[in-house]
Write a protein that holds these residues in place. Structure first.
Motif, PDB file in Angstrom:
ATOM      1  N   GLU A  55      41.711  38.480   3.230  1.00  0.00           N
ATOM      2  CA  GLU A  55      42.123  37.868   4.498  1.00  0.00           C
ATOM      3  C   GLU A  55      43.360  36.999   4.303  1.00  0.00           C
ATOM      4  OE1 GLU A  55      38.810  35.806   6.191  1.00  0.00           O
ATOM      5  OE2 GLU A  55      37.510  37.568   6.167  1.00  0.00           O
ATOM      6  N   PHE A  56      43.414  36.272   3.186  1.00  0.00           N
ATOM      7  CA  PHE A  56      44.587  35.434   2.918  1.00  0.00           C
ATOM      8  C   PHE A  56      45.822  36.306   2.718  1.00  0.00           C
ATOM      9  CE2 PHE A  56      47.307  33.061  -0.147  1.00  0.00           C
ATOM     10  CZ  PHE A  56      47.690  32.029   0.705  1.00  0.00           C
ATOM     11  N   LYS A  57      45.677  37.404   2.007  1.00  0.00           N
ATOM     12  CA  LYS A  57      46.808  38.303   1.782  1.00  0.00           C
ATOM     13  C   LYS A  57      47.272  38.946   3.087  1.00  0.00           C
ATOM     14  CE  LYS A  57      46.047  39.339  -3.100  1.00  0.00           C
ATOM     15  NZ  LYS A  57      45.702  40.362  -4.126  1.00  0.00           N
ATOM     16  N   ALA A  58      46.332  39.188   3.995  1.00  0.00           N
ATOM     17  CA  ALA A  58      46.701  39.727   5.308  1.00  0.00           C
ATOM     18  C   ALA A  58      47.525  38.702   6.079  1.00  0.00           C
ATOM     19  CB  ALA A  58      45.453  40.110   6.088  1.00  0.00           C
ATOM     20  N   PHE A  59      47.151  37.418   5.973  1.00  0.00           N
ATOM     21  CA  PHE A  59      47.934  36.352   6.610  1.00  0.00           C
ATOM     22  C   PHE A  59      49.328  36.296   6.002  1.00  0.00           C
ATOM     23  CE2 PHE A  59      49.505  31.977   6.263  1.00  0.00           C
ATOM     24  CZ  PHE A  59      49.655  31.660   7.611  1.00  0.00           C
ATOM     25  N   ALA A 105      44.532  25.593  12.572  1.00  0.00           N
ATOM     26  CA  ALA A 105      44.787  25.806  13.999  1.00  0.00           C
ATOM     27  C   ALA A 105      45.242  27.240  14.250  1.00  0.00           C
ATOM     28  CB  ALA A 105      45.843  24.823  14.496  1.00  0.00           C
ATOM     29  N   GLU A 106      44.969  27.737  15.450  1.00  0.00           N
ATOM     30  CA  GLU A 106      45.322  29.119  15.781  1.00  0.00           C
ATOM     31  C   GLU A 106      46.828  29.348  15.784  1.00  0.00           C
ATOM     32  OE1 GLU A 106      43.526  30.672  19.263  1.00  0.00           O
ATOM     33  OE2 GLU A 106      41.468  30.376  18.561  1.00  0.00           O
ATOM     34  N   SER A 160      46.402  39.541   9.753  1.00  0.00           N
ATOM     35  CA  SER A 160      45.932  38.301  10.350  1.00  0.00           C
ATOM     36  C   SER A 160      47.061  37.302  10.578  1.00  0.00           C
ATOM     37  CB  SER A 160      44.871  37.665   9.457  1.00  0.00           C
ATOM     38  OG  SER A 160      44.469  36.433   9.965  1.00  0.00           O
ATOM     39  N   LYS A 161      46.978  36.596  11.699  1.00  0.00           N
ATOM     40  CA  LYS A 161      47.939  35.547  12.006  1.00  0.00           C
ATOM     41  C   LYS A 161      47.362  34.163  11.743  1.00  0.00           C
ATOM     42  CE  LYS A 161      50.481  38.160  15.520  1.00  0.00           C
ATOM     43  NZ  LYS A 161      50.978  38.179  16.919  1.00  0.00           N
ATOM     44  N   SER A 188      51.436  39.222   7.235  1.00  0.00           N
ATOM     45  CA  SER A 188      51.843  38.984   8.616  1.00  0.00           C
ATOM     46  C   SER A 188      52.974  37.957   8.673  1.00  0.00           C
ATOM     47  CB  SER A 188      50.642  38.503   9.426  1.00  0.00           C
ATOM     48  OG  SER A 188      51.011  38.155  10.737  1.00  0.00           O
ATOM     49  N   THR A 189      52.870  36.924   7.836  1.00  0.00           N
ATOM     50  CA  THR A 189      53.915  35.898   7.789  1.00  0.00           C
ATOM     51  C   THR A 189      55.222  36.488   7.272  1.00  0.00           C
ATOM     52  OG1 THR A 189      52.246  34.185   7.423  1.00  0.00           O
ATOM     53  CG2 THR A 189      54.515  33.631   6.861  1.00  0.00           C
TER      54      THR A 189
END
Length: 225
Positions: free
Chosen positions: A38-42, A190-191, A2-3, A45-46
């Motif tokens: 979901e947070f770990k996916a972000f 924000a996206e 996730s971004k 990605s970061t």
């Protein structure tokens, strides 16, 4: 991966703040596990994005459980989610940090509670010549984003072995060499937030490069690695 930051996690953390107990968390465990994934996916990605600018060894997401053994605050859970991105190799010092919490989200980076030898080495460098670090701190984009070191934790006058009359005592007094930048909830949700976060992380690179050189050499500029 996730971004974007999971918006639902904000609402979950708000509710957790009002219901900070094991019974409530147990009743909402499935929701927590989904949001944490979901947070770990972000974060993953970061980390990938950061690796296009730097070399990152790992992204460590901190546990939501609090260590209450030596704390007067016995609330069992943190009401924020946070991650640290550690740079790879002994020649690269410093780490990137991000915390997400309703009304208290921020990024930062630097040297928090450095070990005694590193702390002394940094102070000695600033005593000898603080011009390079002052140039970095005053760079317009860096200064606008961070406005200098976080100065919440300093010695009152001067560390042992240093003069309180030293022209660089404002820097030497610091126990940490850490900068941070706050984000509004709207910015975090924000996206384009990941891009915003990466832009702020990128500003840290000259600071990290300079401090890495200091911490991997002696006062004569000779390598200690």
């Amino acid at each position: 991966m996730s971004k974007t930051v999971p918006e639902a996690y904000f609402n979950f953390l708000k509710e957790l703040k009002e219901n900070n107990n094991k019974e409530w968390m147990d009743a909402h465990k499935n929701t927590y596990l989904k949001l944490e994934k979901e947070f770990k996916a972000f974060c993953a990605s970061t980390k990938d994005r950061l690796n296009t600018l730097d070399q990152i060894e790992r992204a460590k997401v901190f546990r939501i459980n609090r260590d209450v053994r030596f704390s007067k605050n016995k609330m069992p859970y943190k009401t924020n989610r946070s991650v640290i991105f550690s740079r790879e190799g002994v020649q690269r010092r410093g780490s990137y940090y991000f915390q997400m919490a309703p009304g208290n989200s921020f990024m930062g980076g630097g040297f928090f509670s450095p070990e005694s030898p590193d702390l002394l080495r940094i102070r000695k460098e600033f005593e000898l010549d603080a011009a390079p670090i002052r140039t970095i701190l005053k760079q317009p984009h860096f200064n606008k984003a961070f406005n200098g070191f976080n100065t919440e934790d300093q010695v009152k006058t001067a560390p042992k072995g240093f003069s309180k009359e030293d022209p660089n005592i404002d820097l030497i007094r610091n126990k940490n060499f850490f900068v941070n930048h706050a984000f509004t909830d709207e910015e975090v949700l924000a996206e384009d937030f990941q891009e915003n976060l990466i832009i702020h992380f990128k500003l840290l690179l000259p600071f990290f490069d300079y401090m890495s050189e200091v911490l991997t050499t002696d006062l004569n500029g000779e390598s200690v690695l």
